[in-house]
Design a protein around this motif. Structure first.
Motif, mmCIF file in Angstrom:
data_model
loop_
_atom_site.group_PDB
_atom_site.id
_atom_site.type_symbol
_atom_site.label_atom_id
_atom_site.label_comp_id
_atom_site.label_asym_id
_atom_site.label_seq_id
_atom_site.Cartn_x
_atom_site.Cartn_y
_atom_site.Cartn_z
ATOM 1 N N MET A 198 38.237 29.952 48.130
ATOM 2 C CA MET A 198 37.932 30.462 46.798
ATOM 3 C C MET A 198 36.868 31.564 46.822
ATOM 4 O O MET A 198 37.047 32.600 46.170
ATOM 5 C CB MET A 198 37.518 29.326 45.874
ATOM 6 C CG MET A 198 37.337 29.768 44.433
ATOM 7 S SD MET A 198 37.060 28.392 43.306
ATOM 8 C CE MET A 198 36.856 29.270 41.762
ATOM 9 N N PRO A 199 35.727 31.390 47.536
ATOM 10 C CA PRO A 199 34.763 32.496 47.603
ATOM 11 C C PRO A 199 35.367 33.776 48.169
ATOM 12 O O PRO A 199 35.048 34.879 47.707
ATOM 13 C CB PRO A 199 33.658 31.947 48.515
ATOM 14 C CG PRO A 199 33.725 30.470 48.325
ATOM 15 C CD PRO A 199 35.182 30.175 48.180
ATOM 16 N N ALA A 200 36.235 33.639 49.190
ATOM 17 C CA ALA A 200 36.888 34.826 49.752
ATOM 18 C C ALA A 200 37.789 35.489 48.712
ATOM 19 O O ALA A 200 37.828 36.723 48.605
ATOM 20 C CB ALA A 200 37.700 34.430 50.991
ATOM 21 N N MET A 201 38.509 34.671 47.947
ATOM 22 C CA MET A 201 39.359 35.213 46.890
ATOM 23 C C MET A 201 38.527 35.886 45.803
ATOM 24 O O MET A 201 38.909 36.939 45.267
ATOM 25 C CB MET A 201 40.205 34.083 46.285
ATOM 26 C CG MET A 201 41.160 34.548 45.187
ATOM 27 S SD MET A 201 42.378 35.731 45.773
ATOM 28 C CE MET A 201 43.351 34.681 46.867
ATOM 29 N N VAL A 202 37.375 35.299 45.490
ATOM 30 C CA VAL A 202 36.474 35.880 44.493
ATOM 31 C C VAL A 202 35.986 37.252 44.946
ATOM 32 O O VAL A 202 35.894 38.191 44.147
ATOM 33 C CB VAL A 202 35.291 34.926 44.232
ATOM 34 C CG1 VAL A 202 34.173 35.643 43.488
ATOM 35 C CG2 VAL A 202 35.750 33.706 43.439
ATOM 36 N N ILE A 203 35.662 37.382 46.233
ATOM 37 C CA ILE A 203 35.232 38.681 46.761
ATOM 38 C C ILE A 203 36.337 39.717 46.590
ATOM 39 O O ILE A 203 36.100 40.843 46.149
ATOM 40 C CB ILE A 203 34.839 38.559 48.249
ATOM 41 C CG1 ILE A 203 33.570 37.727 48.391
ATOM 42 C CG2 ILE A 203 34.624 39.949 48.869
ATOM 43 C CD1 ILE A 203 33.167 37.472 49.840
ATOM 44 N N PHE A 204 37.565 39.325 46.929
ATOM 45 C CA PHE A 204 38.700 40.243 46.825
ATOM 46 C C PHE A 204 38.928 40.677 45.376
ATOM 47 O O PHE A 204 39.098 41.865 45.082
ATOM 48 C CB PHE A 204 39.960 39.579 47.379
ATOM 49 C CG PHE A 204 41.205 40.385 47.170
ATOM 50 C CD1 PHE A 204 41.470 41.484 47.972
ATOM 51 C CD2 PHE A 204 42.112 40.052 46.160
ATOM 52 C CE1 PHE A 204 42.630 42.244 47.770
ATOM 53 C CE2 PHE A 204 43.253 40.797 45.955
ATOM 54 C CZ PHE A 204 43.513 41.892 46.770
#
Length: 240
Positions: A198-204
């Motif tokens: 989820m944090p990686a998706m938020v960054i994207f």
């Protein structure tokens, strides 16, 4: 109805704040409005956080009840509800609070997505507004453009916020004689995805949007981190 009840009041509040903050700084208005909404929703969010923490504390007892009454679902449900009543926990409170908050949070997202556009058609007649909106947050961050550094900050704070909110990741059972549990494996997989994916998706997502939205997201995450730490400190007193 969504436009009238949620979007318009928040949009007008943002424009009004932009007219009273120094330099008509829309970015500063976004931070202030986000905090105002968070404080407004604080009692509901606090109740949800306490409920989630209480449920985590009761997990061992809930597991024992499930094992004890695995052949009697009615008795299991009865004993489980009795346990909730004994500790003053409403397991449905978090869901209801989320439903109440969701339209407001969605409206905030849409307001901030185009916050650098002054649309006079959406303004109430009594709302004062600046002639032009200053989209340079604190004089150096253009909230109309993509900002990868801000996106990374949002992802990092999202990671820490999820780390505080989620229970510890259950260790994988490496025993050769142990029978794999689908529920345990699914819970572990979901926990890991929420914690890291989820944090990686938020960054994207943040990197593809105008910086106004990541700025709102960053403010929300920081507020949530502080709140979660506060709830944890108060948890022992609340739960006895």
């Amino acid at each position: 109805m969504f436009h009238t009840i949620f979007f318009l009041p928040l949009y007008n509040a943002l424009i009004w704040l932009s007219s009273v903050v120094p330099g008509a700084d829309v970015g500063l208005a976004i931070v202030i409005l986000t905090l105002l909404v968070k404080f407004l929703l604080f009692p509901l969010q606090h109740k949800m956080s306490k409920t989630q923490l209480a449920l985590k504390k009761l997990e061992p007892q809930l597991t024992n009840l499930k094992e004890k009454y695995k052949d009697n679902k009615n008795e299991h449900a009865k004993q489980m509800m009795a346990l909730y009543r004994e500790h003053g926990v409403n397991p449905f409170a978090g869901f209801l609070v989320l439903i109440i908050q969701l339209p407001i949070l969605i409206a905030l997202f849409w307001v901030f997505k185009d916050s650098f556009v002054l649309n006079r058609e959406f303004l109430y007649s009594f709302v004062t507004h600046p002639e032009t909106l200053n989209t340079q947050f604190l004089g150096f961050l253009d909230i109309t453009a993509h900002n990868y550094y801000l996106a990374i900050l949002v992802g990092v704070t999202q990671f820490f916020q999820m780390r505080l909110a989620l229970p510890p990741t259950p260790p994988a059972n490496k025993s050769e004689t142990a029978t794999p549990s689908f529920q345990a494996d699914f819970s572990r997989s979901l926990n890991l995805q929420m914690r890291y994916f989820m944090p990686a998706m938020v960054i994207f997502i943040s990197a593809t949007l105008p910086a106004a939205v990541p700025l709102y997201w960053l403010t929300s995450n920081l507020f949530a981190i502080v709140h979660e730490m506060f709830v944890r400190r108060q948890a022992e007193k609340i739960l006895g």
